[in-house]
Design an enzyme around this catalytic site. Structure first.
Site, PDB file in Angstrom:
ATOM      1  N   LYS A 295       0.854  -1.191   0.000  1.00  0.00           N
ATOM      2  CA  LYS A 295       0.000   0.000   0.000  1.00  0.00           C
ATOM      3  C   LYS A 295       0.893   1.245   0.000  1.00  0.00           C
ATOM      4  CE  LYS A 295      -3.616   0.061   2.625  1.00  0.00           C
ATOM      5  NZ  LYS A 295      -4.384  -0.093   3.889  1.00  0.00           N
TER       6      LYS A 295
HETATM    7  O1  F6P Z   1     -11.269   5.767   7.756  1.00  0.00           O
HETATM    8  P1  F6P Z   1     -10.653   4.484   8.223  1.00  0.00           P
HETATM    9  O2  F6P Z   1     -11.664   3.526   8.751  1.00  0.00           O
HETATM   10  O3  F6P Z   1      -9.470   4.661   9.096  1.00  0.00           O
HETATM   11  O4  F6P Z   1     -10.149   3.766   6.917  1.00  0.00           O
HETATM   12  C1  F6P Z   1      -9.015   4.049   6.166  1.00  0.00           C
HETATM   13  C2  F6P Z   1      -8.831   2.848   5.274  1.00  0.00           C
HETATM   14  O5  F6P Z   1      -7.885   2.861   4.353  1.00  0.00           O
HETATM   15  C3  F6P Z   1      -7.117   1.697   4.314  1.00  0.00           C
HETATM   16  O6  F6P Z   1      -5.863   2.026   4.858  1.00  0.00           O
HETATM   17  C4  F6P Z   1      -7.079   1.254   2.863  1.00  0.00           C
HETATM   18  O7  F6P Z   1      -6.808  -0.082   2.667  1.00  0.00           O
HETATM   19  C5  F6P Z   1      -7.767   0.707   5.185  1.00  0.00           C
HETATM   20  O8  F6P Z   1      -6.846  -0.124   5.842  1.00  0.00           O
HETATM   21  C6  F6P Z   1      -8.615   1.595   6.057  1.00  0.00           C
HETATM   22  O9  F6P Z   1      -9.887   1.082   6.179  1.00  0.00           O
END
Ligand code: F6P
Length: 226
Positions: free
Chosen positions: A85
């Protein structure tokens, strides 16, 4: 369409895997920090449990060359079906392009706009991860943003898929399931709420009580058929 668990807690992951058909796990630095343990051990435990399913791990470096180094080490440690990522900013796009050339799977993350997603697609990312709820919180429309990104994929024939992220409720998820995108990643808590067992249990209980009126010794169809 894939359903991925956005969680770092091994007990949550095991529970969701036991009951539902899921396709892997996403993590981010906040999720890992929440576990209060060495992230390497947390990720090792997850990898061992999910075997060859997708595991998404985020880099922490900011400069392209450092992101690339970090990515290579992560893939070496956690295996081929690990998705790196990478934040979708200028340094991130540069790193994505180089890593994709080396055959590393990239998930472009921190996506708040369709233009970021387009640039990540051009860089060869396998997934783009728009943040549905965080976009809503900014006063924009998270679902509309995801749909617009899907239209960019479809009209241009990109191989990239959407991994929609940041969900707070089933309704946000359902709109995208209906629209049809590549994947959703939701926390164990949100996945549990996809089905409200209390209503289902009440219905099942009522059926059992009605059946008992027939004969209170014979409880199941097996008792009648054997
Ligand atoms: O707003 P949140 O729930 O922290 O989500 C950010 C999201 O982005 C991510 O980093 C993308 O995969 C997830 O792990 C996470 O759900």
């Amino acid at each position: 369409m894939k359903l991925i668990i956005d969680d770092g807690n091994i007990e949550n992951i095991k529970e969701i895997y036991e009951y539902f058909e899921v396709d892997g796990v996403t993590t981010n630095p906040s999720i890992l920090a929440k576990q209060g343990k060495n992230p390497k051990n947390v990720l090792k435990e997850i990898r061992e449990f999910i075997k060859d399913d997708e595991l998404h791990i985020q880099v922490l470096s900011n400069k392209a060359s450092d992101i690339e180094k970090e990515a290579r080490i992560i893939v070496k440690e956690f295996g081929e079906n690990t998705f790196i990522k990478i934040p979708s900013n200028k340094e991130g796009f540069k790193a994505m392009r180089n890593l994709v050339k080396e055959g590393i799977n990239v998930t472009a993350t921190a996506i708040y706009s369709p233009m970021q997603a387009f640039l990540a697609m051009k860089a060869g990312a396998k997934y783009v991860a728009p943040y549905v709820n965080r976009i809503d919180n900014l006063g924009y429309d998270g679902l509309y943003t995801v749909k617009k990104i899907q239209n960019i994929i479809d009209t241009n024939g990109f191989d990239t898929e959407i991994l929609a992220a940041s969900f707070k409720n089933s309704n946000q998820a359902l709109s995208l399931i209906e629209y049809g995108i590549g994947a959703l990643t939701c926390s164990a808590d949100v996945i549990r709420k996809f089905v409200d067992d209390r209503n289902v249990d009440k219905a099942v209980d009522d059926f059992a009580k009605d059946f008992e009126k027939l004969d209170n010794i014979k409880k199941t169809m097996i008792d009648y058929l054997s």
